[in-house]
Design a protein around this motif. Structure first.
Motif, PDB file in Angstrom:
ATOM      1  N   ALA A   1      37.760  33.665  48.499  1.00 44.34           N
ATOM      2  CA  ALA A   1      36.985  33.358  47.306  1.00 44.34           C
ATOM      3  C   ALA A   1      36.881  31.856  47.077  1.00 44.34           C
ATOM      4  O   ALA A   1      37.680  31.077  47.602  1.00 44.34           O
ATOM      5  N   THR A   2      35.887  31.487  46.286  1.00 48.82           N
ATOM      6  CA  THR A   2      35.737  30.131  45.773  1.00 48.82           C
ATOM      7  C   THR A   2      35.393  30.246  44.295  1.00 48.82           C
ATOM      8  O   THR A   2      34.959  31.307  43.831  1.00 48.82           O
ATOM      9  N   ALA A   3      35.577  29.151  43.582  1.00 50.04           N
ATOM     10  CA  ALA A   3      35.203  29.108  42.164  1.00 50.04           C
ATOM     11  C   ALA A   3      34.545  27.760  41.908  1.00 50.04           C
ATOM     12  O   ALA A   3      35.211  26.736  41.931  1.00 50.04           O
ATOM     13  N   PHE A   4      33.249  27.777  41.696  1.00 49.23           N
ATOM     14  CA  PHE A   4      32.512  26.533  41.497  1.00 49.23           C
ATOM     15  C   PHE A   4      32.484  26.100  40.038  1.00 49.23           C
ATOM     16  O   PHE A   4      32.282  24.942  39.740  1.00 49.23           O
ATOM     17  N   ASP A   5      32.688  27.048  39.116  1.00 49.12           N
ATOM     18  CA  ASP A   5      32.601  26.728  37.690  1.00 49.12           C
ATOM     19  C   ASP A   5      33.958  26.556  37.013  1.00 49.12           C
ATOM     20  O   ASP A   5      34.027  26.404  35.806  1.00 49.12           O
ATOM     21  N   GLY A   6      35.029  26.639  37.753  1.00 50.49           N
ATOM     22  CA  GLY A   6      36.351  26.539  37.140  1.00 50.49           C
ATOM     23  C   GLY A   6      37.433  26.476  38.192  1.00 50.49           C
ATOM     24  O   GLY A   6      37.155  26.314  39.380  1.00 50.49           O
ATOM     25  N   GLU A   7      38.641  26.600  37.743  1.00 47.74           N
ATOM     26  CA  GLU A   7      39.785  26.568  38.641  1.00 47.74           C
ATOM     27  C   GLU A   7      40.053  27.967  39.177  1.00 47.74           C
ATOM     28  O   GLU A   7      40.225  28.913  38.401  1.00 47.74           O
ATOM     29  N   LEU A   8      40.129  28.085  40.495  1.00 46.44           N
ATOM     30  CA  LEU A   8      40.347  29.382  41.131  1.00 46.44           C
ATOM     31  C   LEU A   8      41.630  30.033  40.630  1.00 46.44           C
ATOM     32  O   LEU A   8      41.659  31.234  40.373  1.00 46.44           O
ATOM     33  N   GLN A   9      42.693  29.255  40.477  1.00 49.62           N
ATOM     34  CA  GLN A   9      43.956  29.840  40.030  1.00 49.62           C
ATOM     35  C   GLN A   9      43.835  30.435  38.628  1.00 49.62           C
ATOM     36  O   GLN A   9      44.473  31.454  38.328  1.00 49.62           O
ATOM     37  N   ASN A  10      42.991  29.863  37.775  1.00 46.77           N
ATOM     38  CA  ASN A  10      42.789  30.417  36.434  1.00 46.77           C
ATOM     39  C   ASN A  10      42.012  31.732  36.484  1.00 46.77           C
ATOM     40  O   ASN A  10      42.303  32.663  35.738  1.00 46.77           O
ATOM     41  N   VAL A  11      41.027  31.800  37.351  1.00 48.97           N
ATOM     42  CA  VAL A  11      40.249  33.033  37.502  1.00 48.97           C
ATOM     43  C   VAL A  11      41.150  34.148  38.040  1.00 48.97           C
ATOM     44  O   VAL A  11      41.123  35.274  37.525  1.00 48.97           O
TER      45      VAL A  11
ATOM     46  N   LEU B   1      33.201  32.968  39.894  1.00 45.59           N
ATOM     47  CA  LEU B   1      33.896  33.331  41.128  1.00 45.59           C
ATOM     48  C   LEU B   1      32.874  33.749  42.178  1.00 45.59           C
ATOM     49  O   LEU B   1      31.910  34.445  41.876  1.00 45.59           O
ATOM     50  N   SER B   2      33.087  33.315  43.405  1.00 40.72           N
ATOM     51  CA  SER B   2      32.322  33.822  44.548  1.00 40.72           C
ATOM     52  C   SER B   2      33.310  34.527  45.463  1.00 40.72           C
ATOM     53  O   SER B   2      34.300  33.929  45.884  1.00 40.72           O
ATOM     54  N   VAL B   3      33.053  35.798  45.729  1.00 37.91           N
ATOM     55  CA  VAL B   3      33.886  36.571  46.649  1.00 37.91           C
ATOM     56  C   VAL B   3      33.142  36.630  47.973  1.00 37.91           C
ATOM     57  O   VAL B   3      32.002  37.079  48.033  1.00 37.91           O
ATOM     58  N   HIS B   4      33.789  36.164  49.026  1.00 39.76           N
ATOM     59  CA  HIS B   4      33.155  36.098  50.338  1.00 39.76           C
ATOM     60  C   HIS B   4      33.591  37.232  51.252  1.00 39.76           C
ATOM     61  O   HIS B   4      32.862  37.598  52.177  1.00 39.76           O
ATOM     62  N   ALA B   5      34.766  37.764  51.020  1.00 35.31           N
ATOM     63  CA  ALA B   5      35.270  38.919  51.771  1.00 35.31           C
ATOM     64  C   ALA B   5      36.425  39.503  50.976  1.00 35.31           C
ATOM     65  O   ALA B   5      37.112  38.781  50.248  1.00 35.31           O
ATOM     66  N   TYR B   6      36.617  40.813  51.111  1.00 37.56           N
ATOM     67  CA  TYR B   6      37.738  41.440  50.420  1.00 37.56           C
ATOM     68  C   TYR B   6      38.093  42.767  51.086  1.00 37.56           C
ATOM     69  O   TYR B   6      37.297  43.358  51.803  1.00 37.56           O
ATOM     70  N   VAL B   7      39.315  43.204  50.794  1.00 36.69           N
ATOM     71  CA  VAL B   7      39.755  44.544  51.149  1.00 36.69           C
ATOM     72  C   VAL B   7      40.830  44.938  50.144  1.00 36.69           C
ATOM     73  O   VAL B   7      41.657  44.121  49.758  1.00 36.69           O
ATOM     74  N   TYR B   8      40.770  46.196  49.687  1.00 44.26           N
ATOM     75  CA  TYR B   8      41.837  46.742  48.857  1.00 44.26           C
ATOM     76  C   TYR B   8      42.659  47.645  49.763  1.00 44.26           C
ATOM     77  O   TYR B   8      42.185  48.697  50.189  1.00 44.26           O
ATOM     78  N   MET B   9      43.856  47.243  50.051  1.00 48.14           N
ATOM     79  CA  MET B   9      44.783  48.100  50.764  1.00 48.14           C
ATOM     80  C   MET B   9      45.547  48.893  49.698  1.00 48.14           C
ATOM     81  O   MET B   9      45.328  48.713  48.510  1.00 48.14           O
ATOM     82  N   THR B  10      46.435  49.789  50.096  1.00 48.53           N
ATOM     83  CA  THR B  10      47.088  50.641  49.103  1.00 48.53           C
ATOM     84  C   THR B  10      48.009  49.874  48.165  1.00 48.53           C
ATOM     85  O   THR B  10      48.180  50.268  47.022  1.00 48.53           O
TER      86      THR B  10
END
Length: 187
Positions: A65-75, A49-58
């Motif tokens: 994100a992107t996933a070069f080694d697998g399916e993003l939905q599986n991650v 998984l590559s995380v390019h930006a994130y925020v945790y709201m309450t």
């Protein structure tokens, strides 16, 4: 499920929203945010998984994100499954004034949906939006980072701890707790 809510290409930056059932304000304590940090960093290191930006709201989490080694939905599926288990354990083990209410709420949601055994913490799905232009990427990065300001939690994006904003500031030596790969490095 319609095509617009599926990840077609896991290597294209995708905006994701993962939401707690009924928008319960869970991420109000550092112990819960630390679980998210730990899990995202594990997915980065072990699942491609590559995380390019994130925020945790309450009550929800936004990611690009992107996933070069697998399916993003599986991650994302694995992330939600693992964090659900760990968050329930944390609610049970750490001092929490809302412990009884939270556990009853998540238990009720499991019974109501019939899709979870004991507790259901996350809403189904993650509403992926493909960011296939620089304009879309910039708009969503700004949206993610401005979210805590819009919610009137902080006055400036840099003041919010649970965000990747600091990774996008020039000359900032204090980075966030998740190993972020800013989108501008992909372009």
């Amino acid at each position: 499920m319609s095509e617009k809510y599926k990840v077609i290409d896991s290597t294209v930056p995708t905006f994701i929203t993962v939401t707690v059932v009924d928008w319960v304000d869970l991420f109000t304590r550092p112990v819960y945010c630390n679980i998210l940090d730990e899990s995202l960093n594990y997915c980065i290191k072990e699942k491609g998984l590559s995380v390019h930006a994130y925020v945790y709201m309450t009550s929800h989490v936004h990611l690009i994100a992107t996933a070069f080694d697998g399916e993003l939905q599986n991650v994302i599926r694995d992330f939600k499954k693992y964090t659900s288990k760990k968050l329930i354990e944390a609610i049970q083990e750490h001092p929490e004034s809302r412990r009884e209410w939270l556990l009853k709420k998540f238990s009720f949601e499991a019974k109501k949906s019939g899709r979870a055994k004991n507790y259901k913490l996350w809403k189904d799905g993650f509403h992926p939006v493909i960011l296939d232009t620089l304009e879309k990427m910039e708009q969503r990065v700004n949206y993610i980072h401005y979210n805590p300001v819009q919610a009137e939690i902080v006055f400036h994006e840099r003041d919010y701890v649970n965000s990747s904003y600091r990774n996008y500031e020039e000359e900032n030596t204090v980075f966030c707790n998740v190993n972020v790969e800013p989108l501008w490095l992909l372009v």
